[in-house]
Design a protein around this motif. Structure first.
Motif, mmCIF file in Angstrom:
data_model
loop_
_atom_site.group_PDB
_atom_site.id
_atom_site.type_symbol
_atom_site.label_atom_id
_atom_site.label_comp_id
_atom_site.label_asym_id
_atom_site.label_seq_id
_atom_site.Cartn_x
_atom_site.Cartn_y
_atom_site.Cartn_z
ATOM 1 N N ALA A 69 0.835 -1.201 0.000
ATOM 2 C CA ALA A 69 0.000 0.000 0.000
ATOM 3 C C ALA A 69 0.870 1.251 0.000
ATOM 4 O O ALA A 69 2.069 1.189 0.269
ATOM 5 C CB ALA A 69 -0.916 -0.002 1.223
ATOM 6 N N LYS A 70 0.260 2.392 -0.264
ATOM 7 C CA LYS A 70 0.953 3.665 -0.222
ATOM 8 C C LYS A 70 0.742 4.315 1.152
ATOM 9 O O LYS A 70 -0.283 4.103 1.805
ATOM 10 C CB LYS A 70 0.433 4.603 -1.319
ATOM 11 C CG LYS A 70 0.673 4.100 -2.740
ATOM 12 C CD LYS A 70 2.160 4.041 -3.059
ATOM 13 C CE LYS A 70 2.403 3.604 -4.494
ATOM 14 N NZ LYS A 70 3.851 3.509 -4.811
ATOM 15 N N LEU A 71 1.741 5.111 1.558
ATOM 16 C CA LEU A 71 1.661 5.816 2.838
ATOM 17 C C LEU A 71 1.766 7.309 2.572
ATOM 18 O O LEU A 71 2.726 7.777 1.959
ATOM 19 C CB LEU A 71 2.797 5.371 3.758
ATOM 20 C CG LEU A 71 2.868 6.017 5.148
ATOM 21 C CD1 LEU A 71 1.596 5.756 5.940
ATOM 22 C CD2 LEU A 71 4.086 5.491 5.907
ATOM 23 N N LYS A 72 0.763 8.045 3.034
ATOM 24 C CA LYS A 72 0.719 9.485 2.805
ATOM 25 C C LYS A 72 0.717 10.234 4.129
ATOM 26 O O LYS A 72 -0.219 10.126 4.919
ATOM 27 C CB LYS A 72 -0.541 9.839 2.012
ATOM 28 C CG LYS A 72 -0.679 11.317 1.677
ATOM 29 C CD LYS A 72 -1.983 11.577 0.933
ATOM 30 C CE LYS A 72 -2.160 13.055 0.599
ATOM 31 N NZ LYS A 72 -3.461 13.311 -0.067
ATOM 32 N N PHE A 73 1.803 10.979 4.381
ATOM 33 C CA PHE A 73 1.876 11.818 5.574
ATOM 34 C C PHE A 73 1.335 13.202 5.241
ATOM 35 O O PHE A 73 1.697 13.790 4.213
ATOM 36 C CB PHE A 73 3.328 11.965 6.051
ATOM 37 C CG PHE A 73 3.810 10.839 6.909
ATOM 38 C CD1 PHE A 73 3.499 10.786 8.259
ATOM 39 C CD2 PHE A 73 4.597 9.828 6.376
ATOM 40 C CE1 PHE A 73 3.951 9.751 9.058
ATOM 41 C CE2 PHE A 73 5.057 8.786 7.168
ATOM 42 C CZ PHE A 73 4.731 8.750 8.513
ATOM 43 N N GLU A 74 0.480 13.724 6.099
ATOM 44 C CA GLU A 74 -0.014 15.084 5.951
ATOM 45 C C GLU A 74 0.358 15.860 7.211
ATOM 46 O O GLU A 74 -0.113 15.548 8.312
ATOM 47 C CB GLU A 74 -1.531 15.098 5.741
ATOM 48 C CG GLU A 74 -1.939 14.454 4.424
ATOM 49 C CD GLU A 74 -3.439 14.548 4.144
ATOM 50 O OE1 GLU A 74 -4.182 14.998 5.050
ATOM 51 O OE2 GLU A 74 -3.857 14.174 3.035
ATOM 52 N N THR A 75 1.235 16.848 7.056
ATOM 53 C CA THR A 75 1.734 17.611 8.194
ATOM 54 C C THR A 75 0.708 18.629 8.669
ATOM 55 O O THR A 75 0.128 19.360 7.857
ATOM 56 C CB THR A 75 3.051 18.334 7.827
ATOM 57 O OG1 THR A 75 4.010 17.359 7.414
ATOM 58 C CG2 THR A 75 3.602 19.096 9.019
ATOM 59 N N GLN A 76 0.496 18.669 9.976
ATOM 60 C CA GLN A 76 -0.485 19.567 10.575
ATOM 61 C C GLN A 76 0.205 20.575 11.497
ATOM 62 O O GLN A 76 1.269 20.316 12.038
ATOM 63 C CB GLN A 76 -1.511 18.764 11.388
ATOM 64 C CG GLN A 76 -2.180 17.649 10.616
ATOM 65 C CD GLN A 76 -3.014 18.141 9.465
ATOM 66 O OE1 GLN A 76 -3.699 19.161 9.572
ATOM 67 N NE2 GLN A 76 -2.964 17.433 8.339
ATOM 68 N N LYS A 77 -0.426 21.726 11.670
ATOM 69 C CA LYS A 77 0.047 22.742 12.606
ATOM 70 C C LYS A 77 -0.671 22.570 13.940
ATOM 71 O O LYS A 77 -1.828 22.162 13.993
ATOM 72 C CB LYS A 77 -0.239 24.147 12.063
ATOM 73 C CG LYS A 77 0.428 24.451 10.727
ATOM 74 C CD LYS A 77 1.933 24.555 10.871
ATOM 75 C CE LYS A 77 2.571 24.983 9.559
ATOM 76 N NZ LYS A 77 4.050 25.039 9.664
ATOM 77 N N TRP A 78 0.041 22.903 15.026
ATOM 78 C CA TRP A 78 -0.578 22.760 16.345
ATOM 79 C C TRP A 78 -1.716 23.762 16.563
ATOM 80 O O TRP A 78 -2.709 23.454 17.209
ATOM 81 C CB TRP A 78 0.479 22.922 17.442
ATOM 82 C CG TRP A 78 1.328 21.705 17.640
ATOM 83 C CD1 TRP A 78 2.609 21.521 17.216
ATOM 84 C CD2 TRP A 78 0.955 20.482 18.289
ATOM 85 N NE1 TRP A 78 3.049 20.263 17.558
ATOM 86 C CE2 TRP A 78 2.059 19.612 18.224
ATOM 87 C CE3 TRP A 78 -0.212 20.044 18.909
ATOM 88 C CZ2 TRP A 78 2.030 18.330 18.760
ATOM 89 C CZ3 TRP A 78 -0.237 18.756 19.460
ATOM 90 C CH2 TRP A 78 0.872 17.924 19.380
ATOM 91 N N ASP A 79 -1.555 24.950 16.027
ATOM 92 C CA ASP A 79 -2.600 25.959 16.213
ATOM 93 C C ASP A 79 -3.914 25.474 15.591
ATOM 94 O O ASP A 79 -3.989 25.199 14.392
ATOM 95 C CB ASP A 79 -2.194 27.288 15.569
ATOM 96 C CG ASP A 79 -1.065 27.980 16.318
ATOM 97 O OD1 ASP A 79 -0.818 27.610 17.473
ATOM 98 O OD2 ASP A 79 -0.447 28.893 15.734
ATOM 99 N N GLY A 80 -4.941 25.358 16.408
ATOM 100 C CA GLY A 80 -6.256 24.953 15.931
ATOM 101 C C GLY A 80 -6.424 23.471 15.666
ATOM 102 O O GLY A 80 -7.463 23.045 15.152
ATOM 103 N N ILE A 81 -5.433 22.664 16.056
ATOM 104 C CA ILE A 81 -5.480 21.240 15.685
ATOM 105 C C ILE A 81 -6.593 20.486 16.400
ATOM 106 O O ILE A 81 -7.168 19.546 15.843
ATOM 107 C CB ILE A 81 -4.118 20.549 15.946
ATOM 108 C CG1 ILE A 81 -4.107 19.125 15.349
ATOM 109 C CG2 ILE A 81 -3.790 20.527 17.438
ATOM 110 C CD1 ILE A 81 -4.363 19.057 13.869
#
Length: 425
Positions: A69-81
């Motif tokens: 399978a494929k692995l997709k990382f999506e980076t998030q910001k802490w503000d509003g998480i």
């Protein structure tokens, strides 16, 4: 690690209720071999600063080789998480795996938004350090898996300590207090900078005393601030504060304690390792004088209790890729990748045997011994509101330092704490 990350992981936030999203009964990969994963993509939300480039690249390659399978990382910001995760968990197609702050985990679990990972715990979690795994458990079930952690240490000015004739670093609390008194006597430096409202250091002291900040009365939680064990923790705090000229009604960010330390006239302060970078940014010359040691406890064999800030990995209950998500967790939390993350980011891993990866990192080596004796704020969804500004426990601390007895100071704020604990999440 980025300052933003470390600052954020120690803060629990308010969450609103979300509609529970149960997993699809026709799980695309459930109880199936790797062949069934081909053509799928697993989406992982990770916070900014958590996933180093090489670690991520190597993990993606290993995951794709193992599962097809494929692995997709999506980076998030802490503000509003928190609101973003809350919303995502209520949708029909949430991200499959989500990094969540350890103190936030119970609130997400309480909504029904997280999958039960108790079976995964049995398979790969037998050696997880109990103190770091505890935040992943809600009402007896494992709703997340411990990933990485950080805690406070003593940052000290080696030159000032040498000028005071102090050799080595203290191994017990009494030795530490004695060293501070020596600095006061033999130098013109402020022995320690400790503002009256360094709340997370105080929380660590309560953990060290075996105290609970809340207790159950019937079906609700109420303040336990009047407990003699909490009072004992505050008395220890008061002993340290007696060696400081810092304001009693401010916290460590007002002003930034590392910037005070950077002036070169302070013997020590208690903070996160990244704060050394703040000090150096304010005064490059201070860099050569900064040292670190574990916050000492009552006896040399047991460091002081500390607040463990950190992150867990959770699987969305609404994900249709439950088994594939677990394959990811087995890799990411396994010795190879857990150890690599500890080494590269200088964070405390989820089991003690992997702490060898911290060798050579002064801050991490100072932090690690206290991790197994650490803990968190109360792991209940209701706790989040208590820490909202103005934090009543900070007011309690200031009152004690200004001369009130711990019992009287507790009585003055307990009604507000109970009011906040009664709020609907």
């Amino acid at each position: 690690m980025k300052r933003k990350l470390i600052a954020a992981i120690g803060v629990a936030g308010m969450l609103v209720s979300i509609a529970a999203c149960g997993g699809d009964s026709e799980d695309d990969g459930k109880k199936a071999g790797p062949e069934s994963f081909k053509g799928q993509t697993l989406t992982v939300w990770a916070m900014d600063g958590s996933t180093p480039a090489k670690w991520t690249k190597d993990l993606q390659a290993a995951f794709e080789k193992k599962t097809g399978a494929k692995l997709k990382f999506e980076t998030q910001k802490w503000d509003g998480i928190q609101q973003k995760i809350t919303t995502a968990l209520s949708e029909s197609t949430p991200p499959d795996v989500i990094e969540v702050g350890n103190t936030q985990t119970p609130a997400y679990a309480a909504t029904g938004g997280l999958a039960d990972l108790s079976d995964l715990k049995k398979e790969i979690g037998s050696e997880w350090t109990e103190s770091v795994s505890k935040s992943s458990v809600y009402e007896g079930k494992q709703y997340a898996a411990p990933w990485y952690f950080a805690n406070r240490v003593v940052l000290y000015n080696k030159k000032i300590w040498a000028d005071a004739g102090i050799k080595g670093t203290p191994k017990t609390r009494d030795e530490f207090l004695k060293d501070l008194a020596t600095i006061d006597k033999k130098t013109d430096a402020e022995p320690i900078y400790l503002p009256g409202q360094n709340w997370y250091f105080f929380d660590g002291l309560t953990i060290g005393q075996g105290a609970d900040l809340v207790k159950k009365e019937g079906d609700k939680y109420v303040s336990n601030l009047a407990d003699p064990k909490v009072s004992a923790a505050m008395e220890i705090y008061k002993k340290y504060a007696a060696h400081s000229k810092a304001p009693k009604d401010k916290d460590e960010a007002t002003p930034q304690q590392a910037e005070v330390f950077a002036k070169g006239k302070t013997g020590a302060f208690i903070g996160m390792g990244w704060e050394a970078g703040t000090a150096v940014a304010a005064n490059k010359k201070i860099e050569k004088d900064i040292g670190y040691f574990t916050i000492p406890g009552e006896t040399a064999d047991k460091p002081e209790g500390v607040f463990l800030g950190g992150s867990n990995f959770a699987v969305a209950a609404g994900s249709k890729k439950q088994e594939l998500a677990k394959e990811f967790l087995k890799l990411a939390l396994g010795d190879k990748f857990e150890g690599a993350l500890a080494k590269e980011n200088g964070v405390i891993p989820n089991k003690k045997s992997l702490e060898t990866n911290l060798k050579g990192n002064e801050v991490a080596e100072a932090a690690a011994p206290a991790a197994e004796f650490g803990g968190t704020t109360p792991l209940i969804p209701e706790w989040a509101a208590v820490e909202n500004t103005p934090n009543p426990i900070k007011n309690y601390m200031t009152s004690v330092l200004n001369g009130k007895s711990p019992a009287a100071a507790a009585k003055a704020v307990e009604a507000e704490i109970n009011k906040r604990l009664a709020q609907k999440n």
